[in-house]
Design a protein around this motif. Structure first.
Motif, PDB file in Angstrom:
ATOM      1  N   THR A  82       0.811  -1.214   0.000  1.00  0.00           N
ATOM      2  CA  THR A  82       0.000   0.000   0.000  1.00  0.00           C
ATOM      3  C   THR A  82       0.846   1.265   0.000  1.00  0.00           C
ATOM      4  O   THR A  82       0.301   2.373   0.032  1.00  0.00           O
ATOM      5  N   GLU A  93      -0.252   3.567  -2.946  1.00  0.00           N
ATOM      6  CA  GLU A  93      -1.402   4.439  -2.703  1.00  0.00           C
ATOM      7  C   GLU A  93      -1.040   5.575  -1.771  1.00  0.00           C
ATOM      8  O   GLU A  93      -1.444   6.727  -1.980  1.00  0.00           O
ATOM      9  N   ASP A 113      -1.203   9.707  -2.657  1.00  0.00           N
ATOM     10  CA  ASP A 113      -2.289  10.468  -2.024  1.00  0.00           C
ATOM     11  C   ASP A 113      -2.098  11.983  -2.087  1.00  0.00           C
ATOM     12  O   ASP A 113      -2.986  12.694  -2.559  1.00  0.00           O
ATOM     13  N   GLN A 159      -0.879   5.245   3.282  1.00  0.00           N
ATOM     14  CA  GLN A 159      -0.602   3.803   3.164  1.00  0.00           C
ATOM     15  C   GLN A 159      -1.277   3.039   4.281  1.00  0.00           C
ATOM     16  O   GLN A 159      -1.730   1.905   4.098  1.00  0.00           O
ATOM     17  N   ALA A 164      -4.974   2.569   3.411  1.00  0.00           N
ATOM     18  CA  ALA A 164      -5.174   1.510   2.423  1.00  0.00           C
ATOM     19  C   ALA A 164      -5.050   0.129   3.073  1.00  0.00           C
ATOM     20  O   ALA A 164      -5.807  -0.794   2.751  1.00  0.00           O
TER      21      ALA A 164
END
Length: 297
Positions: free
Chosen positions: A115, A118, A122, A267, A270
């Motif tokens: 993660t 992601e 962000d 992270q 996620a």
């Protein structure tokens, strides 16, 4: 402030952080705050695990029937062959930062994911003018690999330069990731000492090294602040101190800046979604983390 956490009992789910060291981690603060806010009977604990003990730790995770785990330095790559499966993005990176446990035929199956991608993206989603722009990453470790992959699949930088103390490590990262990203992305690799031209011309510069992290707050991965200018975004994955020397100097030269706290929380959010199938209460978590950092300073 978050509500009081549920007291652990026999039905409490366990989530672990596996790493070495882990004393500095904000992950217990983040996830226990989220569990409490959602009244989820779970507890997140940081566990220091030596490299020689990692296989035993994974076996213990199966026996304890945990909900999942986070994985940090130095285990992100080492844990991959110990798991039952990994996601395509974790496979592309060769690294796992999140483990999801599930029951299957009375066995505990451990699935690895990553993660960090992601989380890294962000704070960039609200920025404009990044597509197909020149970008530079300082560092060639695991964080740099996640950043390079994220940028390559999302923004197709032209070029994406990876600069590291050891140029052969930067080249190895480039060679490993090139087949997995947008084919319009172009890559370059160089030594940090040879990266001035790339840094000056980059729309985005990412520090993916730990240089400048407390307690070494006056260190910087890029001492040549005159390379920074208005129109650039300087993104430091270090989140303490806030701001780092790198970001202070970049801002003084007129560049836009972004610290690593948004990536840390992104992270985690996620990973939390993978474990609970719920969206992390990010505002509550951020407020608690800020209070924690203020108390520690």
């Amino acid at each position: 402030m978050a509500s009081e956490p549920t007291l652990p009992d026999a039905s409490t789910c366990i989530v672990l952080l596996l790493g070495n060291p882990v004393e500095h981690s904000l992950s217990p603060c983040i996830h226990n705050t989220a569990f409490a806010a959602h009244d989820i009977n779970a507890v997140y604990a940081a566990s220091q695990v030596a490299a020689s003990d990692l296989a035993d730790a994974v076996r213990g995770m199966r026996a304890l029937r945990i909900l999942g785990a986070n994985v940090t330095i130095p285990h992100k790559e080492r844990i991959v062959p110990l798991l039952d499966s990994v996601s395509p993005r974790a496979e592309a990176l060769g690294a796992v930062n999140t483990v999801v446990a599930r029951s299957e035929n009375d066995a505990r199956i451990l699935h690895g994911d990553n993660t960090d991608i992601e989380g890294f993206l962000d704070p960039l989603r609200e920025k404009s003018g990044l597509h197909a722009q020149p970008m530079t990453i300082l560092g060639a470790g695991g964080a740099a690999r996640a950043a390079a992959y994220a940028l390559g699949i999302t923004y197709a930088p032209t070029p994406l330069t990876v600069a590291a103390r050891r140029p052969e490590q930067a080249q190895a990262l480039v060679d490993a990731l090139a087949p997995h990203v947008d084919n319009t992305t172009t890559f370059a690799a160089c030594a940090l000492d040879d990266a001035s031209s790339a840094v000056r011309s980059s729309r985005l510069v990412v520090n993916a090294t730990p240089v400048g992290m407390a307690p070494n707050a006056e260190a910087t991965p890029w001492p040549n602040a005159d390379c920074f200018a208005p129109g650039q975004l300087i993104y430091d994955l270090v989140y303490t101190p806030r701001p780092t020397r790198l970001l202070r100097e970049a801002k003084a030269r007129g560049a836009d800046t972004q610290d690593g706290l948004a990536m840390l929380i992104g992270q985690a959010a996620a990973a939390y979604r993978l474990w609970t199938d719920r969206s992390m209460p990010v505002d509550v978590v951020r407020n608690e983390v800020m209070a924690h950092l203020a108390a520690a300073s």
